[in-house]
Motif scaffolding. Structure first.
Motif, PDB file in Angstrom:
ATOM      1  N   SER A   1       3.119  -9.453 -12.116  1.00 48.49           N
ATOM      2  CA  SER A   1       4.265 -10.014 -12.074  1.00 48.49           C
ATOM      3  C   SER A   1       4.940  -8.694 -12.436  1.00 48.49           C
ATOM      4  N   ASN A   2       4.363  -7.464 -12.465  1.00 52.23           N
ATOM      5  CA  ASN A   2       5.240  -6.235 -12.748  1.00 52.23           C
ATOM      6  C   ASN A   2       6.153  -5.933 -11.513  1.00 52.23           C
ATOM      7  N   GLU A   3       7.301  -6.067 -11.261  1.00 57.56           N
ATOM      8  CA  GLU A   3       8.024  -5.754 -10.039  1.00 57.56           C
ATOM      9  C   GLU A   3       7.955  -4.076  -9.540  1.00 57.56           C
ATOM     10  N   TYR A   4       7.894  -3.314 -10.431  1.00 61.93           N
ATOM     11  CA  TYR A   4       7.568  -1.919 -10.085  1.00 61.93           C
ATOM     12  C   TYR A   4       5.998  -1.869  -9.470  1.00 61.93           C
ATOM     13  N   ASP A   5       5.093  -2.509  -9.990  1.00 57.69           N
ATOM     14  CA  ASP A   5       3.704  -2.668  -9.334  1.00 57.69           C
ATOM     15  C   ASP A   5       3.833  -3.327  -7.904  1.00 57.69           C
ATOM     16  N   VAL A   6       4.606  -4.468  -7.880  1.00 53.35           N
ATOM     17  CA  VAL A   6       4.956  -5.165  -6.392  1.00 53.35           C
ATOM     18  C   VAL A   6       5.487  -4.020  -5.504  1.00 53.35           C
ATOM     19  N   TYR A   7       6.333  -3.302  -5.856  1.00 53.69           N
ATOM     20  CA  TYR A   7       6.872  -2.295  -5.084  1.00 53.69           C
ATOM     21  C   TYR A   7       5.884  -1.306  -4.462  1.00 53.69           C
ATOM     22  N   TYR A   8       4.981  -0.752  -5.605  1.00 52.41           N
ATOM     23  CA  TYR A   8       3.832   0.128  -4.989  1.00 52.41           C
ATOM     24  C   TYR A   8       2.837  -0.306  -3.969  1.00 52.41           C
ATOM     25  N   ILE A   9       2.621  -1.770  -4.294  1.00 49.63           N
ATOM     26  CA  ILE A   9       1.784  -2.457  -3.339  1.00 49.63           C
ATOM     27  C   ILE A   9       2.315  -2.794  -1.936  1.00 49.63           C
ATOM     28  N   THR A  10       3.309  -3.320  -2.156  1.00 49.40           N
ATOM     29  CA  THR A  10       4.230  -3.290  -0.738  1.00 49.40           C
ATOM     30  C   THR A  10       4.187  -2.136  -0.062  1.00 49.40           C
ATOM     31  N   LEU A  11       4.343  -1.003  -0.961  1.00 45.62           N
ATOM     32  CA  LEU A  11       4.512   0.397  -0.052  1.00 45.62           C
ATOM     33  C   LEU A  11       3.028   0.790   0.567  1.00 45.62           C
ATOM     34  N   LEU A  12       1.864   0.338  -0.347  1.00 44.83           N
ATOM     35  CA  LEU A  12       0.679   0.249   0.302  1.00 44.83           C
ATOM     36  C   LEU A  12       0.332  -0.599   1.581  1.00 44.83           C
ATOM     37  N   LEU A  13       0.933  -1.647   1.513  1.00 47.41           N
ATOM     38  CA  LEU A  13       0.745  -2.455   2.756  1.00 47.41           C
ATOM     39  C   LEU A  13       1.554  -2.049   3.866  1.00 47.41           C
ATOM     40  N   HIS A  14       2.400  -1.359   3.563  1.00 42.82           N
ATOM     41  CA  HIS A  14       3.564  -0.876   4.711  1.00 42.82           C
ATOM     42  C   HIS A  14       2.551   0.307   5.692  1.00 42.82           C
ATOM     43  N   LYS A  15       1.452   0.801   4.914  1.00 43.28           N
ATOM     44  CA  LYS A  15       0.529   1.856   5.488  1.00 43.28           C
ATOM     45  C   LYS A  15      -0.752   1.164   6.030  1.00 43.28           C
ATOM     46  N   VAL A  16      -1.118   0.145   5.409  1.00 38.26           N
ATOM     47  CA  VAL A  16      -2.495  -0.648   5.748  1.00 38.26           C
ATOM     48  C   VAL A  16      -2.513  -1.731   6.299  1.00 38.26           C
ATOM     49  N   GLY A  17      -1.132  -2.458   6.320  1.00 37.35           N
ATOM     50  CA  GLY A  17      -1.246  -3.893   6.423  1.00 37.35           C
ATOM     51  C   GLY A  17      -1.436  -4.366   7.960  1.00 37.35           C
ATOM     52  N   THR A  18      -1.963  -5.625   8.194  1.00 35.17           N
ATOM     53  CA  THR A  18      -2.277  -5.765   9.612  1.00 35.17           C
ATOM     54  C   THR A  18      -1.816  -7.397   9.590  1.00 35.17           C
ATOM     55  N   GLN A  19      -2.189  -7.840  10.938  1.00 30.61           N
ATOM     56  CA  GLN A  19      -1.800  -9.118  10.861  1.00 30.61           C
ATOM     57  C   GLN A  19      -2.232 -10.372   9.717  1.00 30.61           C
ATOM     58  N   LYS A  20      -3.521  -9.793   8.940  1.00 31.82           N
ATOM     59  CA  LYS A  20      -3.640 -10.598   7.758  1.00 31.82           C
ATOM     60  C   LYS A  20      -2.595 -10.625   6.736  1.00 31.82           C
ATOM     61  N   SER A  21      -1.594  -9.619   6.610  1.00 28.20           N
ATOM     62  CA  SER A  21      -0.487  -9.452   5.537  1.00 28.20           C
ATOM     63  C   SER A  21       0.407 -10.270   5.996  1.00 28.20           C
ATOM     64  N   VAL A  22       0.823 -10.702   6.996  1.00 28.28           N
ATOM     65  CA  VAL A  22       1.986 -11.429   7.690  1.00 28.28           C
ATOM     66  C   VAL A  22       2.435 -12.318   6.744  1.00 28.28           C
ATOM     67  N   PRO A  23       1.503 -13.297   6.516  1.00 26.16           N
ATOM     68  CA  PRO A  23       2.165 -14.410   5.505  1.00 26.16           C
ATOM     69  C   PRO A  23       2.659 -13.819   4.016  1.00 26.16           C
ATOM     70  N   ILE A  24       2.112 -12.998   3.398  1.00 30.56           N
ATOM     71  CA  ILE A  24       2.592 -12.511   2.350  1.00 30.56           C
ATOM     72  C   ILE A  24       3.504 -11.553   2.578  1.00 30.56           C
ATOM     73  N   LEU A  25       3.813 -10.638   3.618  1.00 30.01           N
ATOM     74  CA  LEU A  25       4.923 -10.026   3.729  1.00 30.01           C
ATOM     75  C   LEU A  25       6.228 -11.076   3.992  1.00 30.01           C
ATOM     76  N   ARG A  26       5.990 -12.235   4.448  1.00 28.99           N
ATOM     77  CA  ARG A  26       6.831 -13.059   4.607  1.00 28.99           C
ATOM     78  C   ARG A  26       7.581 -13.613   3.367  1.00 28.99           C
ATOM     79  N   ARG A  27       6.751 -13.864   2.592  1.00 28.19           N
ATOM     80  CA  ARG A  27       6.879 -14.337   1.224  1.00 28.19           C
ATOM     81  C   ARG A  27       7.837 -13.378   0.435  1.00 28.19           C
TER      82      ARG A  27
END
Length: 314
Positions: free
Chosen positions: A155-181
């Protein structure tokens, strides 16, 4: 270890004042290390790191060996660094190794990422977030799933940012539902990253979604950027509407610097770049450009005026 490497490590650790032009002995030594490509140094540095008790000297050796890995294309150095993450106890050293991994060569898919995965769960903020950044350097599909699991447990918003930054590099179609949220997340930078990542995954398939966001005023810069990259002529009206809105009033340079410039472009410039592709086929676009140059030239920011000068000057 050779006298040269010993001397280089000593100079990297040197905390003397400036030499000239603002450059310290340490700064010059670091730049020197970045150019090294002698593979014979690698086993010597392995041994040095394993035996050296001094934190600063080990830190310098880690930096040198990462540069050697990049310049000699030796991926086994990456394995060594990951193994050292299991042995080092000092949070600063662990963070430094992970920062080196982030800036170093790509991590081969066959190398065990468990040390980095474990460190994303560390109680130390720097260790945790530098591990997430280091994981951006691999194409191992397990990283994407790991990022999904982390989002569920933090629930740490700073960690959420870094995890989203990671998905920005490695995300595929599997990440689409999470990215929409994440488009509904409380932090603007997380929403922006999620939108950009979603666009890079879905590309032209979601062009209508980008246009709706642009017209509804949701993540307007990101929507304009997605249209610029992936939409076709069906987006012309949405872009024209947004350009008209942008030039309905004057904007300050301060506002531009803080809010609207990204990678050297304002959203207006991205919109004009998009319309410019279709200028010969669409008379309405020519009218829009005429309106900009004749009626709104004084409303343009300096970078935008330069764009108009380069593209629309007759």
């Amino acid at each position: 270890m050779t006298d040269y490497l010993s001397n280089l490590i000593a100079r990297i650790c040197d905390r003397s004042e400036e030499l000239h032009n603002g450059q310290t002995i340490s700064w010059q030594a670091l730049r020197e290390a970045e150019q090294l490509a002698n593979h014979a140094y690698i086993p010597q540095l392995y041994q040095f790191i394993e035996q050296e008790p001094g934190k600063e000297k080990r830190r310098a050796a880690y930096f040198i060996i990462t540069q050697l890995s990049r310049n000699t294309s030796d991926p086994e150095v990456i394995r060594f660094l990951l193994d050292r993450l299991k042995l080092e106890q000092d949070a600063d050293i662990i963070t430094a190794i992970q920062q080196d991994l982030e800036r170093g060569p790509a991590i081969p898919g066959y190398i065990d990422l468990e040390p980095l995965f474990n460190n994303t769960l560390s109680l130390n903020n720097n260790v945790r977030r530098s591990a997430l950044l280091a994981l951006r350097g691999t194409h191992n599909p397990a990283v994407e799933e790991w990022a999904h699991n982390l989002l569920k447990r933090t629930s740490n918003e700073y960690d959420v940012y870094y995890i989203t930054l990671l998905l920005h590099k490695v995300g595929t179609q599997k990440s689409v539902p999470i990215l929409r949220r994440l488009l509904e997340y409380q932090r603007q930078d997380v929403k922006s990253l999620a939108f950009a990542t979603l666009a890079d995954i879905e590309k032209e398939k979601e062009a209508m979604f980008y246009m709706r966001c642009l017209l509804r005023g949701q993540l307007k810069f990101e929507a304009m950027e997605a249209i610029y990259k992936y939409a076709d002529e069906n987006a012309i009206q949405a872009v024209t509407t947004r350009i008209t809105e942008l030039l309905s009033k004057r904007r300050s340079n301060a506002r531009m610097t803080i809010e609207t410039v990204k990678n050297g472009f304002t959203d207006l410039m991205l919109g004009m770049e998009f319309l410019f592709r279709f200028r010969t086929a669409k008379s309405d676009i020519r009218k829009t450009f005429s309106w900009i140059t004749e009626k709104r030239a004084d409303y343009l920011l300096p970078e935008e005026k330069e764009w108009v000068k380069r593209h629309l000057a007759h």
